[in-house]
Scaffold this motif. Structure first.
Motif, PDB file in Angstrom:
ATOM      1  N   GLN A   8       2.988   3.821  -5.025  1.00  0.00           N
ATOM      2  CA  GLN A   8       2.154   4.929  -5.441  1.00  0.00           C
ATOM      3  C   GLN A   8       0.914   4.159  -6.439  1.00  0.00           C
ATOM      4  O   GLN A   8      -0.054   4.449  -6.394  1.00  0.00           O
ATOM      5  CB  GLN A   8       2.975   5.728  -6.352  1.00  0.00           C
TER       6      GLN A   8
ATOM      7  N   GLY B  32       0.743  -1.099  -0.008  1.00  0.00           N
ATOM      8  CA  GLY B  32      -0.066   0.057  -0.028  1.00  0.00           C
ATOM      9  C   GLY B  32       0.703   1.085   0.145  1.00  0.00           C
ATOM     10  O   GLY B  32       0.521   2.292  -0.023  1.00  0.00           O
ATOM     11  N   SER B  33       2.229   1.218   0.452  1.00  0.00           N
ATOM     12  CA  SER B  33       2.985   2.491   0.238  1.00  0.00           C
ATOM     13  C   SER B  33       3.310   2.764  -1.238  1.00  0.00           C
ATOM     14  O   SER B  33       3.957   3.743  -1.442  1.00  0.00           O
ATOM     15  CB  SER B  33       4.197   2.240   1.213  1.00  0.00           C
TER      16      SER B  33
ATOM     17  N   CYS C 174      -6.257   1.881  -5.347  1.00  0.00           N
ATOM     18  CA  CYS C 174      -7.335   1.913  -4.217  1.00  0.00           C
ATOM     19  C   CYS C 174      -8.168   3.452  -4.216  1.00  0.00           C
ATOM     20  O   CYS C 174      -9.096   3.143  -3.856  1.00  0.00           O
ATOM     21  CB  CYS C 174      -6.475   1.743  -2.995  1.00  0.00           C
TER      22      CYS C 174
ATOM     23  N   LYS D  39      -1.728   2.661  -4.312  1.00  0.00           N
ATOM     24  CA  LYS D  39      -2.554   4.194  -3.672  1.00  0.00           C
ATOM     25  C   LYS D  39      -3.441   4.395  -4.612  1.00  0.00           C
ATOM     26  O   LYS D  39      -4.481   4.677  -4.430  1.00  0.00           O
ATOM     27  CB  LYS D  39      -1.587   5.089  -3.272  1.00  0.00           C
ATOM     28  N   HIS D  40      -3.042   4.651  -5.906  1.00  0.00           N
ATOM     29  CA  HIS D  40      -3.916   4.959  -7.072  1.00  0.00           C
ATOM     30  C   HIS D  40      -5.049   4.265  -7.361  1.00  0.00           C
ATOM     31  O   HIS D  40      -6.109   4.676  -7.599  1.00  0.00           O
ATOM     32  CB  HIS D  40      -2.952   5.555  -8.186  1.00  0.00           C
TER      33      HIS D  40
END
Length: 373
Positions: free
Chosen positions: A270, A267-268, A276, A273-274
């Motif tokens: 990018q 989850g760290s 999600c 993250k994008h």
């Protein structure tokens, strides 16, 4: 009533629905029920009905229900979608009950609805053709002499388990609705294999089946009743899709926090993250569309037909995108039979084709919005 502002009673209803669905449908129980003859647990159905009163939310009080609206039914649907609770919520509560109420036949309503409210009666609406298409203007079942029905219908939701069926058939004056007992002579029911095993569909064969006319003999009454039922069920399906998509988003975020790669949570990164973040946008967009449709039906804040079709298109597309992204976030494990993602993925694909599907809804939207312009 202000849209998107839930009352304290509605929030309490959601909590009750979530508690019952979570306890009644853990993943292992859902998988077990997928392999049973009926595909759901009638004891759970009775619990939803007689114990907590959820099945009668949108049933008028004179028939034993709560007399609530589509917003309350959508709240229940969202929680059943979150857990993939197997059962006849769509086939009975969202399709058959609104169709029966729309006919105005109080005698049949008084006979059947108390059992539906208590969870002891499964009622199905058979309004498809012999190929499973949602084509109420062209019934593939015909009513002959003495009201006996002959023909076939396919992909009838909860048709195999129904204790009684409302069957759309071609009569002398046009399409009409008829009541058929589940154990009627000449009625053959066959469970059809489908992608989503949590929501059963069946092929019905009727060979001179004795049936009772429901409501007015006018074709317009039957057509309007089926249209009302389709619109209600479309909103319920949309809300259930929101629940499923939210569940997949939650599991993806949790997995992204726990799964390590190169010594760091994925989850760290990018890209994860994008993905999600895009899933969150899809879920919230779908939620807004689904509840707007429910409020439009209850309070007249918008054209209910237009709002329902918009909810169908938005939630169907968002549900499938979220399902695909969930597979990607989970990586290799997301493709496996052991992981619950595939159950939600199959629900997303299957729901997009129900009640005519998102393509039919998009076509109606285009006709309603673009043609006048």
């Amino acid at each position: 009533m202000v849209e998107f502002e839930f009352t304290d009673e509605q929030r309490a209803l959601r909590e009750v629905a979530r508690d019952v669905c979570t306890r009644s449908a853990p993943e292992e129980e859902v998988r077990r029920l997928m392999g049973t003859a009926e595909g759901f647990d009638r004891a759970v159905l009775r619990r939803l009905g007689s114990d907590v009163g959820l099945l009668g939310l949108a049933v008028p009080e004179e028939h034993g229900g709560a007399g609530a609206g589509l917003v309350e039914l959508a709240l229940l649907a969202e929680e059943t979608g979150r857990t993939l609770l197997p059962g006849p919520l769509v086939g009975t509560v969202a399709l058959a009950v609104p169709a029966l109420l729309a006919t105005g036949d109080d005698a049949v309503a008084k006979e059947l609805l108390p059992g539906v409210v208590e969870g002891t009666t499964v009622l199905a609406l058979a309004a498809t053709d012999d190929r499973g298409g949602w084509a109420p203007a062209q019934p593939s079942v015909a009513a002959g002499a003495g009201g006996r029905l002959t023909g076939e219908q396919a992909h009838v939701l909860d048709g195999a388990a129904a204790d009684a069926l409302l069957v759309l058939a071609a009569a002398d004056d046009g399409p009409a609705l008829f009541l058929v007992d589940g154990d009627a002579a000449g009625l053959t029911r066959e469970v059809q294999s489908g992608l989503d095993l949590t929501r059963r569909q069946a092929r019905l064969r009727l060979d001179g089946v004795v049936a009772r006319p429901v409501g007015s003999a006018a074709a317009a009454t039957a057509a309007a009743a089926v249209a009302t039922a389709r619109r209600t069920a479309a909103v319920v399906l949309a809300a259930a899709a929101v629940g499923s998509a939210q569940r997949m988003l939650d599991s993806s975020v949790e997995y992204a926090r726990q799964r390590l790669q190169f010594g760091r949570p994925i989850g760290s990164f990018q890209a994860v993250k994008h993905r999600c973040a895009d899933m969150l946008v899809d879920v919230e967009h779908a939620r807004s569309a689904a509840y707007h449709a429910a409020w439009a039906a209850d309070a007249g804040t918008d054209d209910p037909e237009l709002a329902a079709d918009l909810a169908t298109v938005v939630t169907a597309e968002a549900h499938l995108r979220v399902a695909k992204s969930t597979v990607q976030v989970h990586g290799g494990i997301g493709f496996t039979w052991e992981h619950p993602t595939h159950l939600h993925y199959k629900r997303a694909v299957s729901d997009a084709a129900l009640l005519g599907g998102r393509a039919a809804a998009a076509a109606r939207l285009a006709d309603a919005v673009l043609e006048p312009a």
